[in-house]
Design a protein around this motif. Structure first.
Motif, PDB file in Angstrom:
ATOM      1  N   VAL A  30      42.944  41.626  46.582  1.00 12.38           N
ATOM      2  CA  VAL A  30      42.893  43.028  46.168  1.00 12.38           C
ATOM      3  C   VAL A  30      42.987  43.145  44.647  1.00 12.38           C
ATOM      4  N   THR A  31      43.871  42.372  44.025  1.00 10.88           N
ATOM      5  CA  THR A  31      44.033  42.412  42.576  1.00 10.88           C
ATOM      6  C   THR A  31      42.743  41.993  41.869  1.00 10.88           C
ATOM      7  N   PHE A  32      42.156  40.880  42.291  1.00 12.24           N
ATOM      8  CA  PHE A  32      40.914  40.426  41.659  1.00 12.24           C
ATOM      9  C   PHE A  32      39.764  41.389  41.920  1.00 12.24           C
ATOM     10  N   SER A  33      39.760  42.036  43.078  1.00 15.64           N
ATOM     11  CA  SER A  33      38.712  43.030  43.355  1.00 15.64           C
ATOM     12  C   SER A  33      38.840  44.222  42.415  1.00 15.64           C
ATOM     13  N   VAL A  34      40.048  44.698  42.226  1.00 18.35           N
ATOM     14  CA  VAL A  34      40.268  45.825  41.322  1.00 18.35           C
ATOM     15  C   VAL A  34      39.923  45.436  39.892  1.00 18.35           C
ATOM     16  N   LEU A  35      40.310  44.238  39.459  1.00 23.56           N
ATOM     17  CA  LEU A  35      39.986  43.783  38.107  1.00 23.56           C
ATOM     18  C   LEU A  35      38.475  43.651  37.913  1.00 23.56           C
ATOM     19  N   SER A  36      37.759  43.126  38.911  1.00 20.92           N
ATOM     20  CA  SER A  36      36.305  43.028  38.754  1.00 20.92           C
ATOM     21  C   SER A  36      35.647  44.387  38.739  1.00 20.92           C
ATOM     22  N   LEU A  37      36.170  45.337  39.497  1.00 18.65           N
ATOM     23  CA  LEU A  37      35.624  46.695  39.469  1.00 18.65           C
ATOM     24  C   LEU A  37      35.845  47.334  38.096  1.00 18.65           C
ATOM     25  N   LEU A  38      37.035  47.152  37.530  1.00 20.76           N
ATOM     26  CA  LEU A  38      37.315  47.695  36.202  1.00 20.76           C
ATOM     27  C   LEU A  38      36.432  47.046  35.131  1.00 20.76           C
ATOM     28  N   THR A  39      36.241  45.746  35.220  1.00 16.18           N
ATOM     29  CA  THR A  39      35.389  45.037  34.264  1.00 16.18           C
ATOM     30  C   THR A  39      33.943  45.495  34.376  1.00 16.18           C
ATOM     31  N   ALA A  40      33.447  45.640  35.600  1.00 20.78           N
ATOM     32  CA  ALA A  40      32.072  46.102  35.797  1.00 20.78           C
ATOM     33  C   ALA A  40      31.896  47.514  35.254  1.00 20.78           C
ATOM     34  N   ASN A  41      32.860  48.374  35.455  1.00 21.31           N
ATOM     35  CA  ASN A  41      32.788  49.742  34.941  1.00 21.31           C
ATOM     36  C   ASN A  41      32.798  49.754  33.411  1.00 21.31           C
ATOM     37  N   ALA A  42      33.637  48.934  32.803  1.00 21.22           N
ATOM     38  CA  ALA A  42      33.682  48.856  31.341  1.00 21.22           C
ATOM     39  C   ALA A  42      32.370  48.310  30.787  1.00 21.22           C
ATOM     40  N   ASP A  43      31.803  47.291  31.446  1.00 19.45           N
ATOM     41  CA  ASP A  43      30.515  46.744  31.016  1.00 19.45           C
ATOM     42  C   ASP A  43      29.404  47.777  31.140  1.00 19.45           C
ATOM     43  N   TYR A  44      29.434  48.574  32.177  1.00 20.57           N
ATOM     44  CA  TYR A  44      28.432  49.620  32.375  1.00 20.57           C
ATOM     45  C   TYR A  44      28.511  50.659  31.254  1.00 20.57           C
ATOM     46  N   LYS A  45      29.734  51.092  30.932  1.00 23.49           N
ATOM     47  CA  LYS A  45      29.899  52.084  29.862  1.00 23.49           C
ATOM     48  C   LYS A  45      29.449  51.512  28.518  1.00 23.49           C
ATOM     49  N   LEU A  46      29.770  50.239  28.255  1.00 24.28           N
ATOM     50  CA  LEU A  46      29.352  49.608  27.008  1.00 24.28           C
ATOM     51  C   LEU A  46      27.833  49.489  26.942  1.00 24.28           C
ATOM     52  N   SER A  47      27.201  49.116  28.035  1.00 26.84           N
ATOM     53  CA  SER A  47      25.743  49.000  28.032  1.00 26.84           C
ATOM     54  C   SER A  47      25.083  50.360  27.845  1.00 26.84           C
ATOM     55  N   GLN A  48      25.700  51.425  28.353  1.00 28.34           N
ATOM     56  CA  GLN A  48      25.173  52.767  28.127  1.00 28.34           C
ATOM     57  C   GLN A  48      25.244  53.134  26.641  1.00 28.34           C
ATOM     58  N   LYS A  49      26.366  52.802  25.984  1.00 30.97           N
ATOM     59  CA  LYS A  49      26.506  53.086  24.559  1.00 30.97           C
ATOM     60  C   LYS A  49      25.495  52.288  23.736  1.00 30.97           C
ATOM     61  N   VAL A  50      25.303  51.023  24.087  1.00 32.96           N
ATOM     62  CA  VAL A  50      24.345  50.185  23.362  1.00 32.96           C
ATOM     63  C   VAL A  50      22.928  50.716  23.551  1.00 32.96           C
ATOM     64  N   ALA A  51      22.597  51.125  24.767  1.00 35.68           N
ATOM     65  CA  ALA A  51      21.262  51.681  25.024  1.00 35.68           C
ATOM     66  C   ALA A  51      21.049  52.962  24.232  1.00 35.68           C
ATOM     67  N   GLN A  52      22.040  53.824  24.176  1.00 38.51           N
ATOM     68  CA  GLN A  52      21.928  55.069  23.413  1.00 38.51           C
ATOM     69  C   GLN A  52      21.753  54.778  21.924  1.00 38.51           C
ATOM     70  N   LYS A  53      22.532  53.825  21.421  1.00 39.09           N
ATOM     71  CA  LYS A  53      22.446  53.463  20.004  1.00 39.09           C
ATOM     72  C   LYS A  53      21.073  52.873  19.681  1.00 39.09           C
ATOM     73  N   SER A  54      20.572  52.015  20.552  1.00 38.49           N
ATOM     74  CA  SER A  54      19.254  51.412  20.333  1.00 38.49           C
ATOM     75  C   SER A  54      18.160  52.469  20.367  1.00 38.49           C
TER      76      SER A  54
END
Length: 170
Positions: A30-54
């Motif tokens: 459960v802990t690793f699942s929650v951590l991977s979900l949080l990491t995936a969400n953070a990566d998604y938000k970062l990729s959205q910012k990079v796409a907007q900037k580009s």
């Protein structure tokens, strides 16, 4: 008298160990699942910012290339219609000033030496600064201008000094 068969006694420690082991494994999953979900969400938000900037940078560069194309057309017409090629630079500066006066949406600055500067907006904190110098195509391998600057400038918004401490009841 018959002897009672020895009943195998379940030891408490073996039953307790397997339960604790399964509970620990489930907590880890459960802990690793929650951590991977949080990491995936953070990566998604970062990729959205990079796409907007580009995208913002690409739009600003496209706008700058459009202005360059307009300047190039004016300079080419000036060169073709200039009777004395030694006066080309003065004629080009004059024609550019007239063109900018006719198209007031263009924010182009032209000085007397033939230096042209303009900027396009990337986002609220960034601008693309472009500077050119009018050149004779005879001396500049067929080009009507020399690119002096193509740079993104970042402006930081002014911060207000809010050093007050807000407390309850005040």
């Amino acid at each position: 008298v018959m002897a009672e068969p020895d009943l195998k006694k379940r030891s408490f420690s073996s039953f307790g160990f397997s339960t604790i082991l399964i509970a620990f494994v489930m907590i880890c999953i459960v802990t690793f699942s929650v951590l991977s979900l949080l990491t995936a969400n953070a990566d998604y938000k970062l990729s959205q910012k990079v796409a907007q900037k580009s995208t913002s940078h690409a739009k600003a560069e496209y706008a700058a290339y459009e202005v360059l194309a307009q300047i190039d057309t004016v300079l080419k017409n000036s060169y073709v219609h200039c009777p004395d090629k030694s006066d080309y630079r003065a004629q080009a500066v004059s024609d550019l000033r007239q063109y900018v006066a006719d198209h007031q949406t263009l924010q182009i600055q032209i000085d007397s030496s033939g230096k042209i500067t303009f900027q396009t907006t990337v986002d609220q904190n960034e601008t693309l600064q472009v500077a050119l110098r009018v050149c004779s195509p005879d001396h500049n391998s067929g080009h009507f201008y020399q690119l002096l600057r193509w740079q993104t400038d970042i402006t930081t918004p002014e911060r207000t000094d809010d050093s007050t401490l807000h407390l309850f009841g005040t």
